[in-house]
Write an enzyme that holds these catalytic residues in place. Structure first.
Site, PDB file in Angstrom:
ATOM      1  N   GLY A  69       0.866  -1.178   0.000  1.00  0.00           N
ATOM      2  CA  GLY A  69       0.000   0.000   0.000  1.00  0.00           C
ATOM      3  C   GLY A  69       0.901   1.226   0.000  1.00  0.00           C
ATOM      4  N   ALA A  70       0.608   2.165  -0.904  1.00  0.00           N
ATOM      5  CA  ALA A  70       1.536   3.278  -1.144  1.00  0.00           C
ATOM      6  C   ALA A  70       1.901   4.059   0.136  1.00  0.00           C
ATOM      7  CB  ALA A  70       0.958   4.198  -2.217  1.00  0.00           C
TER       8      ALA A  70
ATOM      9  N   GLN B 212      -5.564  -8.894  -2.476  1.00  0.00           N
ATOM     10  CA  GLN B 212      -5.636  -7.903  -1.396  1.00  0.00           C
ATOM     11  C   GLN B 212      -7.094  -7.574  -1.030  1.00  0.00           C
ATOM     12  OE1 GLN B 212      -3.696  -7.645  -4.108  1.00  0.00           O
ATOM     13  NE2 GLN B 212      -1.829  -6.502  -3.742  1.00  0.00           N
TER      14      GLN B 212
ATOM     15  N   ASP C  40      -1.400   4.638  -6.570  1.00  0.00           N
ATOM     16  CA  ASP C  40       0.025   4.491  -6.230  1.00  0.00           C
ATOM     17  C   ASP C  40       0.845   5.641  -6.765  1.00  0.00           C
ATOM     18  OD1 ASP C  40      -1.080   1.597  -6.051  1.00  0.00           O
ATOM     19  OD2 ASP C  40       0.797   1.658  -4.921  1.00  0.00           O
TER      20      ASP C  40
ATOM     21  N   LYS D 264      -3.503  -0.424  -8.538  1.00  0.00           N
ATOM     22  CA  LYS D 264      -3.454  -1.889  -8.634  1.00  0.00           C
ATOM     23  C   LYS D 264      -4.037  -2.403  -9.942  1.00  0.00           C
ATOM     24  CE  LYS D 264      -1.950  -4.208  -6.515  1.00  0.00           C
ATOM     25  NZ  LYS D 264      -0.583  -4.681  -6.903  1.00  0.00           N
TER      26      LYS D 264
HETATM   27  O1  MRU Z   1       0.709  -4.001  -4.583  1.00  0.00           O
HETATM   28  P1  MRU Z   1       0.060  -3.265  -3.446  1.00  0.00           P
HETATM   29  O2  MRU Z   1      -0.790  -4.132  -2.604  1.00  0.00           O
HETATM   30  O3  MRU Z   1       1.060  -2.458  -2.654  1.00  0.00           O
HETATM   31  O4  MRU Z   1      -0.882  -2.230  -4.183  1.00  0.00           O
HETATM   32  C1  MRU Z   1      -1.662  -1.376  -3.407  1.00  0.00           C
HETATM   33  C2  MRU Z   1      -2.560  -0.523  -4.201  1.00  0.00           C
HETATM   34  O5  MRU Z   1      -2.560  -0.563  -5.414  1.00  0.00           O
HETATM   35  C3  MRU Z   1      -3.397   0.433  -3.449  1.00  0.00           C
HETATM   36  O6  MRU Z   1      -4.613   0.601  -4.090  1.00  0.00           O
HETATM   37  C4  MRU Z   1      -2.671   1.781  -3.375  1.00  0.00           C
HETATM   38  O7  MRU Z   1      -1.391   1.607  -2.860  1.00  0.00           O
HETATM   39  C5  MRU Z   1      -3.399   2.771  -2.570  1.00  0.00           C
HETATM   40  S1  MRU Z   1      -3.389   2.299  -0.868  1.00  0.00           S
HETATM   41  C6  MRU Z   1      -4.005   3.503   0.111  1.00  0.00           C
END
Ligand code: MRU
Length: 346
Positions: A45-46, A194, A235, A246
């Site tokens: 998560g970013a 996720q 992200d 994602k």
């Molecule tokens: O690969 P991940 O699980 O790190 O991807 C996460 C996402 O794409 C989330 O939607 C994004 O980071 C926003 S989280 C507040």
């Protein structure tokens, strides 16, 4: 418990690979281990990886044996390179590391220990700022959700993806806490699931009514009129409002647009990267195809079958009705309004 926390002079993270079956934490004292945890998605998560990287830099400063400022800055630059290479797409990671490096290089600090203390303070500040920011995003975004709405949500954007509270899922949480009767359809989000594993677990804890759906079912429910709003995180957001998020976000945005359903992406301003003119310039992480062939070790096909595994995609801005930030909902024209919003935050 927070997804990322500084406890007893260590970085403690919930091991997100074990959820929903176990809630285990891992403590880190070594910055290179933190970088590996980011790559392996112990934390993901970013915003969560941004703050984890900032704490990782605090560990790197402590690990360095440097006795003068130039030597410490050299060690920190090495650590910054390791940390930034952990995952390429979410800009929060590089943003947090660069920010910490700016603090370290400030001429306010004349001793290594002063820099070490300042980096840790900055990481704490970023963590608290993230929680505050998410709550503001929640307030602005909840105004877009009506009593009785069903929201389609992608991936995990809740407290696990941040330090606490969440972005898109934080909006849903705020609407629920406001007493709105809402329902959430959670895309399972292949291949790492996720949505099914993390977002459903969060909804269980918060008492938010939900159903997990296969990623492929979103269009089906839209055509039946069962989805009122589409919400996902980000992200990295380019200067023109294109959103990298994602894998699978693009297809639900197109489907929402086709079906006349509003599509919103939520993010802190730290996720906006004005140096990227559009989304196609943003690096997209390609992960191990083994995650597709055998998610969480569950073998779907033999190990020699060919597979590809892009972790993110680009949603062109014209599929989005708005970008929900801590400074309000940014509406089209995004190029102009996003720039103004970023400047207002500074
Ligand atoms: O690969 P991940 O699980 O790190 O991807 C996460 C996402 O794409 C989330 O939607 C994004 O980071 C926003 S989280 C507040």
């Amino acid at each position: 418990m927070r997804a990322v926390a500084w406890i007893d002079d260590r970085l403690r993270m919930i091991d997100q690979r074990q959820i929903p079956f176990e809630t285990e934490t891992i403590d880190y004292e070594d910055y290179a281990e933190v970088a590996r945890a980011i790559t392996d998605m112990v934390v993901r998560g970013a915003p969560a990886i941004g703050v984890s990287a900032a704490y990782g830099m605090a560990l790197a400063a402590r690990q360095s044996a440097a006795t003068d400022v130039p030597a410490l800055l050299r060690d920190l630059a090495t650590a910054a390179g390791v940390m930034k290479a952990a995952r390429p797409t979410a800009v929060n990671l590089a943003w947090a590391v660069d920010h910490v490096m700016d603090v370290a290089r400030s001429d306010r600090f004349t001793t290594p220990n002063a820099i070490r203390a300042a980096i840790l303070d900055e990481a704490h500040r970023m963590a608290e700022d993230d929680v505050r920011t998410n709550k503001q995003i929640g307030q602005y975004g909840a105004a877009l959700i009506k009593d009785g709405d069903t929201i389609l949500h992608h991936c995990n954007t809740g407290f696990l993806a941040t330090v606490d509270y969440g972005t898109a899922l934080g909006i849903i949480r705020t609407a629920h806490e406001q007493g709105k009767h809402i329902h959430v359809l959670l895309d399972e989000t292949r291949p790492r699931l996720q949505g099914a594993r993390l977002s459903a677990w969060e909804c269980e804890q918060l008492g938010i009514p939900y159903d997990i759906i296969p990623d492929t079912a979103a269009g089906f429910y839209m055509r039946r009129g069962e989805i009122n709003v589409v919400m996902f995180g980000a992200d990295r957001v380019a200067a023109n409002g294109d959103v990298v998020n994602k894998i699978g976000s693009y297809q639900i945005a197109v489907l929402g647009h086709e079906n006349g359903i509003p599509v919103y992406s939520a993010m802190p301003i730290s996720t906006v990267d004005l140096t990227m003119p559009d989304g196609d310039e943003i690096p997209i992480e390609e992960r191990d195809p083994a995650e597709v062939r055998a998610p969480y070790g569950c073998e779907i096909v033999p190990a020699h079958f060919h597979a590809r595994n892009p972790a993110f995609d680009v949603t062109p801005a014209h599929y989005l009705n708005g970008l929900v930030t801590e400074c309000g909902v940014v509406l089209p024209p995004f190029t102009e309004n996003l720039r103004k919003t970023v400047e207002s935050k500074k």
